[in-house]
Design a protein around this motif. Structure first.
Motif, PDB file in Angstrom:
ATOM      1  N   VAL A 199       9.866 -12.195   4.824  1.00  0.00           N
ATOM      2  CA  VAL A 199      11.159 -11.240   4.148  1.00  0.00           C
ATOM      3  C   VAL A 199      10.596 -10.009   4.057  1.00  0.00           C
ATOM      4  O   VAL A 199      11.282  -9.118   3.906  1.00  0.00           O
ATOM      5  CB  VAL A 199      11.537 -12.046   2.808  1.00  0.00           C
ATOM      6  CG1 VAL A 199      11.925 -13.422   3.227  1.00  0.00           C
ATOM      7  CG2 VAL A 199      10.170 -12.510   1.995  1.00  0.00           C
ATOM      8  N   ALA A 200       9.449  -9.687   3.941  1.00  0.00           N
ATOM      9  CA  ALA A 200       8.824  -8.403   3.809  1.00  0.00           C
ATOM     10  C   ALA A 200       7.443  -8.148   4.348  1.00  0.00           C
ATOM     11  O   ALA A 200       6.591  -9.143   4.378  1.00  0.00           O
ATOM     12  CB  ALA A 200       8.695  -8.080   2.324  1.00  0.00           C
ATOM     13  N   ALA A 201       7.157  -7.019   4.517  1.00  0.00           N
ATOM     14  CA  ALA A 201       5.604  -6.791   5.133  1.00  0.00           C
ATOM     15  C   ALA A 201       5.328  -5.359   4.709  1.00  0.00           C
ATOM     16  O   ALA A 201       6.092  -4.417   4.985  1.00  0.00           O
ATOM     17  CB  ALA A 201       5.677  -6.778   6.685  1.00  0.00           C
ATOM     18  N   GLU A 202       4.352  -5.467   3.737  1.00  0.00           N
ATOM     19  CA  GLU A 202       3.941  -4.129   2.928  1.00  0.00           C
ATOM     20  C   GLU A 202       2.597  -3.355   3.302  1.00  0.00           C
ATOM     21  O   GLU A 202       1.715  -4.654   3.012  1.00  0.00           O
ATOM     22  CB  GLU A 202       4.371  -4.168   1.539  1.00  0.00           C
ATOM     23  CG  GLU A 202       3.824  -2.993   0.743  1.00  0.00           C
ATOM     24  CD  GLU A 202       3.695  -3.107  -0.812  1.00  0.00           C
ATOM     25  OE1 GLU A 202       3.286  -2.493  -1.508  1.00  0.00           O
ATOM     26  OE2 GLU A 202       3.992  -4.480  -1.083  1.00  0.00           O
ATOM     27  N   ARG A 203       2.332  -2.421   4.015  1.00  0.00           N
ATOM     28  CA  ARG A 203       1.041  -1.972   4.145  1.00  0.00           C
ATOM     29  C   ARG A 203       0.385  -1.432   2.917  1.00  0.00           C
ATOM     30  O   ARG A 203       0.724  -0.735   2.338  1.00  0.00           O
ATOM     31  CB  ARG A 203       1.119  -0.852   5.352  1.00  0.00           C
ATOM     32  CG  ARG A 203      -0.258  -0.496   5.807  1.00  0.00           C
ATOM     33  CD  ARG A 203      -0.115   0.071   6.993  1.00  0.00           C
ATOM     34  NE  ARG A 203       0.033  -0.773   8.032  1.00  0.00           N
ATOM     35  CZ  ARG A 203      -0.986  -1.410   8.480  1.00  0.00           C
ATOM     36  NH1 ARG A 203      -1.910  -1.563   8.181  1.00  0.00           N
ATOM     37  NH2 ARG A 203      -0.652  -2.327   9.670  1.00  0.00           N
ATOM     38  N   LEU A 204      -0.796  -2.245   2.317  1.00  0.00           N
ATOM     39  CA  LEU A 204      -1.399  -1.936   1.188  1.00  0.00           C
ATOM     40  C   LEU A 204      -2.538  -0.876   1.585  1.00  0.00           C
ATOM     41  O   LEU A 204      -2.965  -0.070   0.525  1.00  0.00           O
ATOM     42  CB  LEU A 204      -1.989  -2.976   0.701  1.00  0.00           C
ATOM     43  CG  LEU A 204      -1.115  -4.234   0.251  1.00  0.00           C
ATOM     44  CD1 LEU A 204      -1.894  -5.373  -0.085  1.00  0.00           C
ATOM     45  CD2 LEU A 204      -0.036  -3.650  -0.738  1.00  0.00           C
ATOM     46  N   SER A 205      -2.817  -0.755   2.772  1.00  0.00           N
ATOM     47  CA  SER A 205      -3.867   0.299   2.973  1.00  0.00           C
ATOM     48  C   SER A 205      -3.933   0.298   4.733  1.00  0.00           C
ATOM     49  O   SER A 205      -3.104  -0.153   5.236  1.00  0.00           O
ATOM     50  CB  SER A 205      -5.256  -0.334   2.745  1.00  0.00           C
ATOM     51  OG  SER A 205      -5.915  -1.367   3.641  1.00  0.00           O
ATOM     52  N   PRO A 206      -4.737   1.203   5.121  1.00  0.00           N
ATOM     53  CA  PRO A 206      -4.626   1.584   6.630  1.00  0.00           C
ATOM     54  C   PRO A 206      -4.998   0.235   7.447  1.00  0.00           C
ATOM     55  O   PRO A 206      -4.660   0.170   8.458  1.00  0.00           O
ATOM     56  CB  PRO A 206      -5.542   2.771   6.932  1.00  0.00           C
ATOM     57  CG  PRO A 206      -5.661   3.554   5.714  1.00  0.00           C
ATOM     58  CD  PRO A 206      -5.450   2.339   4.617  1.00  0.00           C
ATOM     59  N   THR A 207      -5.761  -0.645   6.931  1.00  0.00           N
ATOM     60  CA  THR A 207      -6.091  -1.991   7.508  1.00  0.00           C
ATOM     61  C   THR A 207      -5.542  -3.168   7.063  1.00  0.00           C
ATOM     62  O   THR A 207      -5.857  -4.060   7.552  1.00  0.00           O
ATOM     63  CB  THR A 207      -7.447  -1.851   7.650  1.00  0.00           C
ATOM     64  OG1 THR A 207      -8.131  -1.907   6.290  1.00  0.00           O
ATOM     65  CG2 THR A 207      -8.246  -0.861   8.360  1.00  0.00           C
ATOM     66  N   VAL A 208      -4.751  -3.197   5.884  1.00  0.00           N
ATOM     67  CA  VAL A 208      -4.105  -4.300   5.182  1.00  0.00           C
ATOM     68  C   VAL A 208      -2.615  -4.445   4.930  1.00  0.00           C
ATOM     69  O   VAL A 208      -2.278  -3.239   4.531  1.00  0.00           O
ATOM     70  CB  VAL A 208      -5.158  -4.466   3.838  1.00  0.00           C
ATOM     71  CG1 VAL A 208      -4.613  -5.921   3.196  1.00  0.00           C
ATOM     72  CG2 VAL A 208      -6.634  -4.429   4.073  1.00  0.00           C
ATOM     73  N   VAL A 209      -2.230  -5.206   5.409  1.00  0.00           N
ATOM     74  CA  VAL A 209      -0.891  -5.680   5.305  1.00  0.00           C
ATOM     75  C   VAL A 209      -0.698  -6.822   4.289  1.00  0.00           C
ATOM     76  O   VAL A 209      -1.141  -7.926   4.588  1.00  0.00           O
ATOM     77  CB  VAL A 209      -0.295  -5.913   6.500  1.00  0.00           C
ATOM     78  CG1 VAL A 209       1.341  -6.002   6.367  1.00  0.00           C
ATOM     79  CG2 VAL A 209      -0.045  -4.435   7.440  1.00  0.00           C
ATOM     80  N   GLN A 210       0.586  -6.707   3.373  1.00  0.00           N
ATOM     81  CA  GLN A 210       1.028  -7.877   2.687  1.00  0.00           C
ATOM     82  C   GLN A 210       1.941  -8.571   3.025  1.00  0.00           C
ATOM     83  O   GLN A 210       3.112  -7.745   3.203  1.00  0.00           O
ATOM     84  CB  GLN A 210       0.915  -7.628   1.168  1.00  0.00           C
ATOM     85  CG  GLN A 210       1.275  -8.741   0.118  1.00  0.00           C
ATOM     86  CD  GLN A 210       1.181  -8.510  -1.104  1.00  0.00           C
ATOM     87  OE1 GLN A 210       0.112  -8.987  -1.747  1.00  0.00           O
ATOM     88  NE2 GLN A 210       2.168  -7.640  -1.709  1.00  0.00           N
TER      89      GLN A 210
END
Length: 394
Positions: A199-210
């Protein structure tokens, strides 16, 4: 864990009457071989998380028991052919000679092939583990299934105790049948794992996605992982499963996972768009269970993305007894830093921890980080019972 321990103890009982009958090297070789086969059988069972997860929630205890049995099984499996060689008064070439020209030598050769498979499995899991990538190690680990099957066939054909004792032969058939059912179950597990929609993909940092996933339909029992637990994700029913810690459990049964870009699986995962369907198996693990207790200080130590098992734990159970040390090489790696600092205040730190006499330490990160951190803590007087660890491996 009690149920599992009781079942393991019960599985040994049929062999106990044989102990009084071993009065020669050949008899000892037979007993050792049967013990090694049972240890390998239990290793395969303990390696099947879909089964052990129903018997006990303590995944770490199962993994440690699996490793311990590996040591016992290695000793017995390697000792058995040496004793047989001595009993037959043959040279060491007897260990490797493969001969299917007649029935008895064929059954014996199955044991020799099993020995070679076991050596490959044992070497890649012990002496060569640091040199072997996780994917290669995992592929080699799959030989445990045919390995145990070959051992069961080998003992069935040439094991004197099995040939002479009908009730033990029946028990051996039971073990073989249960192994076949277990293999079938493991192959079928991906087909009934939960189906979730991205339902969602949020980039938390240049190398990490939630990534946030919601169950398809209305599951009768929505998954509600406890803080610190993890689930296995698959991109499809037949794909390889990868474990990720749950970073948020929503009131609407959604689950969130923070995933670092590393390897082909995460590349395919990042290419998905909302609406894509994934398979989810779990939850597993009890890594941070004791960290919720306020009776003793809980020191959480995370290396980079190893902070993910601690996020939901801090949200729900942060208190004066809890501190978190987030060891990162760059600021971009410090995902969730602002939220964790909000909950913990000055108890959120970026340096290594200082040992305390009563504290429990929960260390998560790469295998190298975990080994280095726990080694330093042990060198400073922290006892093994104070350490709880979980490793991420790619």
């Amino acid at each position: 864990m009690r149920w599992l321990a009781a079942l393991m103890a019960l599985s040994v009982v049929p062999f106990l009457p044989l102990l009084g009958r071993a009065d020669s090297v050949g008899d000892a070789a037979n007993l050792v071989g049967l013990g090694g086969a049972l240890a390998l059988w239990w290793q395969v069972v303990l390696g099947t998380r879909a089964l052990t997860g129903r018997l006990t929630a303590d995944r770490l205890a199962v993994v440690n028991l699996h490793r311990w049995l590996g040591g016992c099984g290695a000793f017995l499996v390697l000792l058995h052919p040496l004793l047989e060689t001595i009993a037959a008064r043959r040279d060491l070439a007897y260990l490797w000679l493969v001969d299917f020209t007649w029935v008895e030598s064929g059954y014996t050769s199955l044991g020799r092939i099993a020995l070679l498979l076991f050596l490959a499995l044992w070497l890649t899991s012990t002496l060569l583990r640091a040199l072997v990538r996780h994917r290669a190690w995992r592929l080699v680990h799959y030989v445990s299934y045919p390995l145990v099957g070959l051992v069961l066939l080998h003992a069935w054909g040439v094991g004197s105790y099995l040939i002479e004792t009908p009730w033990l032969r029946a028990y051996w058939l039971l073990l073989a049948g249960l192994l076949a059912l277990l293999v079938g179950w493991r192959l079928a597990v991906p087909l009934w794992t939960g189906r979730y929609r991205l339902v969602a993909a949020e980039r938390l940092s240049p190398t990490v996605v939630q990534y946030t996933l919601a169950p398809l339909g209305r599951p009768r029992r929505p998954r509600r992982p406890a803080p610190g637990q993890f689930c296995y994700l698959r991109l499809n029913a037949l794909g390889r499963a990868h474990p990720f810690s749950v970073t948020r459990v929503g009131d609407d049964a959604t689950l969130s996972f923070a995933v670092k870009d590393a390897g082909p699986f995460t590349a395919r995962l990042s290419a998905l768009r909302p609406g894509a369907v994934l398979r989810l198996d779990g939850p597993y693990g009890t890594f941070t269970r004791q960290a919720r207790d306020a009776d003793r200080p809980a020191v959480l130590v995370a290396g980079g993305i190893g902070v993910t098992p601690f996020v939901e734990l801090v949200r729900r159970h942060a208190g004066p007894h809890m501190s978190l040390h987030h060891v990162v090489s760059t600021r971009e790696e410090a995902v969730f830093a602002d939220e964790l600092r909000h909950h913990l205040g000055p108890r959120y730190r970026t340096g290594p921890p200082q040992p305390g006499p009563r504290a429990r330490y929960f260390v998560c990160g790469s295998p190298g980080f975990v080994a280095t951190t726990t080694g330093r803590l042990r060198a400073r007087g922290v006892a093994g019972g104070q350490l709880h660890t979980e490793e991420f491996d790619c």
